[in-house]
Motif scaffolding. Structure first.
Motif, PDB file in Angstrom:
ATOM      1  N   ARG A 138      22.096 -14.244  -1.114  1.00 33.65           N
ATOM      2  CA  ARG A 138      20.642 -14.257  -0.959  1.00 33.65           C
ATOM      3  C   ARG A 138      19.967 -13.880  -2.282  1.00 33.65           C
ATOM      4  O   ARG A 138      18.837 -14.245  -2.539  1.00 33.65           O
ATOM      5  CB  ARG A 138      20.255 -13.280   0.147  1.00 33.65           C
ATOM      6  N   TYR A 143      14.152 -21.889  13.968  1.00 34.06           N
ATOM      7  CA  TYR A 143      13.390 -20.763  14.542  1.00 34.06           C
ATOM      8  C   TYR A 143      12.370 -21.262  15.573  1.00 34.06           C
ATOM      9  O   TYR A 143      11.227 -20.787  15.607  1.00 34.06           O
ATOM     10  CB  TYR A 143      12.666 -19.971  13.451  1.00 34.06           C
ATOM     11  N   THR A 189       9.901 -16.365   2.452  1.00 28.15           N
ATOM     12  CA  THR A 189      10.559 -15.815   3.644  1.00 28.15           C
ATOM     13  C   THR A 189       9.706 -16.080   4.883  1.00 28.15           C
ATOM     14  O   THR A 189      10.217 -16.491   5.927  1.00 28.15           O
ATOM     15  CB  THR A 189      10.793 -14.298   3.476  1.00 28.15           C
ATOM     16  N   LEU A 190       8.394 -15.867   4.772  1.00 28.56           N
ATOM     17  CA  LEU A 190       7.517 -16.073   5.929  1.00 28.56           C
ATOM     18  C   LEU A 190       7.370 -17.554   6.277  1.00 28.56           C
ATOM     19  O   LEU A 190       7.288 -17.919   7.440  1.00 28.56           O
ATOM     20  CB  LEU A 190       6.149 -15.428   5.686  1.00 28.56           C
ATOM     21  N   ASP A 250       8.283 -13.261  -0.799  1.00 34.68           N
ATOM     22  CA  ASP A 250       7.644 -12.892   0.474  1.00 34.68           C
ATOM     23  C   ASP A 250       7.055 -14.129   1.158  1.00 34.68           C
ATOM     24  O   ASP A 250       7.236 -14.326   2.358  1.00 34.68           O
ATOM     25  CB  ASP A 250       6.540 -11.856   0.226  1.00 34.68           C
ATOM     26  N   TRP A 288       9.750 -13.812  15.395  1.00 37.00           N
ATOM     27  CA  TRP A 288      10.111 -13.524  14.005  1.00 37.00           C
ATOM     28  C   TRP A 288       8.930 -12.993  13.200  1.00 37.00           C
ATOM     29  O   TRP A 288       9.054 -12.088  12.384  1.00 37.00           O
ATOM     30  CB  TRP A 288      10.631 -14.790  13.326  1.00 37.00           C
ATOM     31  N   MET A 289       7.760 -13.602  13.413  1.00 39.19           N
ATOM     32  CA  MET A 289       6.605 -13.216  12.606  1.00 39.19           C
ATOM     33  C   MET A 289       6.196 -11.779  12.896  1.00 39.19           C
ATOM     34  O   MET A 289       5.794 -11.043  12.013  1.00 39.19           O
ATOM     35  CB  MET A 289       5.448 -14.191  12.853  1.00 39.19           C
ATOM     36  N   LYS A 329      -1.512 -18.026   6.920  1.00 36.01           N
ATOM     37  CA  LYS A 329      -1.032 -16.941   7.782  1.00 36.01           C
ATOM     38  C   LYS A 329      -0.193 -15.940   6.970  1.00 36.01           C
ATOM     39  O   LYS A 329      -0.345 -14.729   7.115  1.00 36.01           O
ATOM     40  CB  LYS A 329      -0.202 -17.532   8.931  1.00 36.01           C
ATOM     41  N   ASP A 367       9.672 -19.774   5.813  1.00 35.15           N
ATOM     42  CA  ASP A 367      10.955 -20.123   6.447  1.00 35.15           C
ATOM     43  C   ASP A 367      10.909 -19.815   7.939  1.00 35.15           C
ATOM     44  O   ASP A 367      11.316 -20.638   8.764  1.00 35.15           O
ATOM     45  CB  ASP A 367      12.078 -19.335   5.763  1.00 35.15           C
ATOM     46  N   LYS A 368      10.388 -18.655   8.275  1.00 38.13           N
ATOM     47  CA  LYS A 368      10.348 -18.254   9.686  1.00 38.13           C
ATOM     48  C   LYS A 368       9.339 -19.091  10.475  1.00 38.13           C
ATOM     49  O   LYS A 368       9.303 -19.063  11.696  1.00 38.13           O
ATOM     50  CB  LYS A 368      10.014 -16.762   9.789  1.00 38.13           C
ATOM     51  N   GLN A 369       8.489 -19.828   9.758  1.00 39.85           N
ATOM     52  CA  GLN A 369       7.562 -20.745  10.434  1.00 39.85           C
ATOM     53  C   GLN A 369       8.084 -22.183  10.391  1.00 39.85           C
ATOM     54  O   GLN A 369       7.348 -23.130  10.637  1.00 39.85           O
ATOM     55  CB  GLN A 369       6.175 -20.637   9.792  1.00 39.85           C
ATOM     56  N   ALA A 375       8.886  -7.378  -4.376  1.00 42.58           N
ATOM     57  CA  ALA A 375       8.570  -8.162  -3.174  1.00 42.58           C
ATOM     58  C   ALA A 375       8.445  -7.216  -1.988  1.00 42.58           C
ATOM     59  O   ALA A 375       9.278  -6.328  -1.798  1.00 42.58           O
ATOM     60  CB  ALA A 375       9.657  -9.196  -2.908  1.00 42.58           C
ATOM     61  N   ILE A 376       7.405  -7.408  -1.187  1.00 38.32           N
ATOM     62  CA  ILE A 376       7.087  -6.440  -0.131  1.00 38.32           C
ATOM     63  C   ILE A 376       8.094  -6.490   1.026  1.00 38.32           C
ATOM     64  O   ILE A 376       8.417  -5.457   1.617  1.00 38.32           O
ATOM     65  CB  ILE A 376       5.628  -6.644   0.352  1.00 38.32           C
ATOM     66  N   ILE A 377       8.628  -7.659   1.326  1.00 41.62           N
ATOM     67  CA  ILE A 377       9.615  -7.746   2.416  1.00 41.62           C
ATOM     68  C   ILE A 377      10.899  -7.043   1.999  1.00 41.62           C
ATOM     69  O   ILE A 377      11.493  -6.283   2.768  1.00 41.62           O
ATOM     70  CB  ILE A 377       9.866  -9.219   2.828  1.00 41.62           C
TER      71      ILE A 377
END
Lengths: 138, 411
Positions: free
Chosen positions: A117, B26, B354-355, B351, A20-21, B405, B357-359, A74-76
């Motif tokens: 969302r 995840y 979201t990151l 942002d 995912w990362m 990170k 969450d994925k961790q 937001a960048i994402i």
């Protein structure tokens, strides 16, 4: 390249990431690379207010094709906007109106387009389709 | 519960009672730092809900049959448990609602009927939308005036300004006990005393305090205390309005229907007594019983030790976060607990969220239903980690590396 081919292209690009990362690292790069919307165009009527992030969308119709520029705080969100624009920009209003943007869920990002969302993306897609329909109705 | 029962606090033992904490998201062990939004549920609450529907399910207060009597007594026992937990004088002072929002709307609509044009209502600048909008609607309906008690940059209510705003026109003060966005603990007891001195009534929004510290409504002496069950380890859809009997008696019914009546004719209906006057229709019976069980669970725990522990967690997280360049902690009140909200130059909370969450880390991002507060700090939103007693310093360490990170990916 057809709209469908563009979608397949993106699906292939994402196929190499199983983490995912890494996937998000790539989206963030796309977000950084996205040409910014002209500051003059960042007006309230082009703003899509989400609960989480905000999106600005400007659309134009030229030579029978739709043209979009967009931005987000937001960048994402911006990275995903980049993908959507890559698929939909320079397409005819007919193609856009009938498009099924399956690539988003194919690459595992469907949560970002869910209406709950509230990052502005679902509304952005709706707005893009509306602008295509408006052109068709003219 | 017998006073002699030993109260304890051991994080490892507590965690074992929360099945939802033992899962991966995840591919990572879940770290749940969104307790401000809702809490996880201990096994005893889950078992209680299951048992109710499996063995006791019936409607309450109206059946002659066995199950109805079982359900009624379980429901009323829950009310009693909550009364004792809050140290309220009578169980009639405990009204079951859908939650905090519902309870505030009940007061705004019912007590609001007793207010007149020009009467003033005070709220603070750090309120949740649910403690703003019902009062704005009341003001529109009745011509009352809503005044806002300002806060300082640290996120503390400016007490001198509060005193200046209080006058004989003030009829109601409604303040949060602990801010959901900032973690500030407000001095509700002293604020209540001062409001009473000018003849105003006080509502304390306990949505963010009931799960963190022992509440004694008689000690605070507020007129109403409201909270949601789901934030205090109970089910969703159930909450509590505590109100002093004397004021609840004066308040007209809010909603009409079954259970809230004494006698109905087409000419005139007389209302039931407290607490039923405010519980129209079939309530969330299972929810109330589950909530009662959540309080029985809390009764076995040492809430003083928990408050201390959660303040340590919050301070630990805050200190670690402040080592990141360009990161600002929003809300640095002297007295705060369980919530750490932060904002960063050039990095959007969405942002980071979201990151994280994925961790495997659940935090909340956005304006936290406190848009006026975000306007005050001139930020679009924050990233908020909010803790409960089942969280640990080890989880905070993992969270901090995940934030690091995320920042490096986003910079």
């Amino acid at each position: 390249m057809t709209l469908e081919e563009k979608q397949q292209d993106i699906i292939d690009e994402f196929a190499i990431y199983d983490d995912w990362m890494d996937k998000y690292e790539y989206i963030i790069e796309l977000g950084k690379d996205l040409p910014k919307i002209d500051e003059d165009l960042k007006t309230d009527d082009r703003l899509i207010e989400g609960c989480q992030s905000r999106v600005w969308l400007a659309s134009e119709f030229k030579d029978n094709k739709m043209h979009f520029t967009a931005d987000s705080d937001a960048i994402i969100t911006k990275g995903i906007i980049g993908l959507l624009i890559r698929v939909l920009d320079q397409e005819s209003p007919e193609n856009i109106a009938k498009s099924d943007l399956h690539f988003i869920s194919d690459i595992g990002l469907h949560e970002h387009l869910s209406p709950t969302r509230s990052n502005g993306l679902a509304s952005m897609v709706k707005k893009i389709k509306m602008s295509a329909l408006t052109q068709l109705a003219k | 519960m017998a006073e002699s029962q030993k109260k304890s606090f051991n994080v490892k033992e507590i965690r074992e009672q929360f099945p939802s904490l033992r899962q991966q998201v995840y591919g990572k062990n879940l770290i749940y730092f969104d307790n401000g939004a809702t809490s996880q549920k201990p096994q005893v609450v889950l078992d209680t809900l299951n048992h109710f529907y499996a063995k006791e399910n019936a409607n309450i207060h109206r059946g002659v049959h066995y199950l109805s009597q079982m359900a009624t007594s379980a429901y009323e026992d829950a009310r009693k448990t909550i009364q004792l937990y809050l140290n309220a004088n009578k169980s009639e002072e405990i009204i079951f609602t859908k939650g905090t929002t519902d309870a505030i709307n009940l007061v705004a609509n019912s007590f609001g009927e007793l207010l007149d044009k020009g009467d003033e209502i005070l709220i603070s600048a750090m309120e949740h939308h649910s403690n703003i909008v019902p009062w704005q609607m009341l003001c529109e309906r009745k011509g009352c005036i809503l005044k806002i008690i300002p806060i300082n940059q640290k996120g503390e209510i400016i007490q001198e300004e509060y005193d200046n705003l209080l006058s004989n026109k003030t009829k109601l003060v409604s303040i949060t006990h602990i801010s959901n966005t900032l973690g500030t603990i407000n001095p509700v007891k002293s604020m209540t005393t001062r409001a009473h001195a000018v003849g105003a009534r006080v509502l304390v929004d306990g949505a963010q305090s009931i799960q963190h510290k022992k509440i004694d409504v008689v000690d605070i002496n507020c007129d109403w205390f409201v909270f949601s069950g789901h934030k205090v380890f109970g089910p969703t859809g159930i909450g509590v309005l505590y109100g002093k009997e004397e004021i609840l008696d004066k308040m007209p019914p809010y909603q009409g229907g079954g259970d809230m009546i004494a006698k109905v004719t087409f000419e005139k209906t007389t209302y039931n007594e407290l607490p039923f006057k405010f519980e129209a229709g079939t309530p969330h019976i299972a929810g109330a019983i589950g909530l009662g069980k959540a309080f029985e669970f809390l009764n076995t725990l040492d809430m003083e030790a928990i408050l201390q522990y959660e303040m340590e967690l919050e301070a630990y997280a805050q200190d670690m976060l402040l080592t990141f360049e360009g990161l600002e902690v929003i809300g640095t009140a002297k007295k705060k607990t369980s919530v750490v909200s932060f904002a960063m130059d050039k990095i959007h909370p969405f942002d980071i969220g979201t990151l994280l969450d994925k961790q495997g880390i659940a935090v909340r991002t956005g304006h936290h239903c406190t848009q006026p507060l975000m306007d005050f700090y001139k930020i679009p939103g924050t990233t908020r980690a909010s803790f409960a007693f089942y969280n640990t310093k080890e989880e905070i360490d993992i969270f901090i590396s995940a934030v690091e990170k995320s920042i490096s990916m986003l910079s």
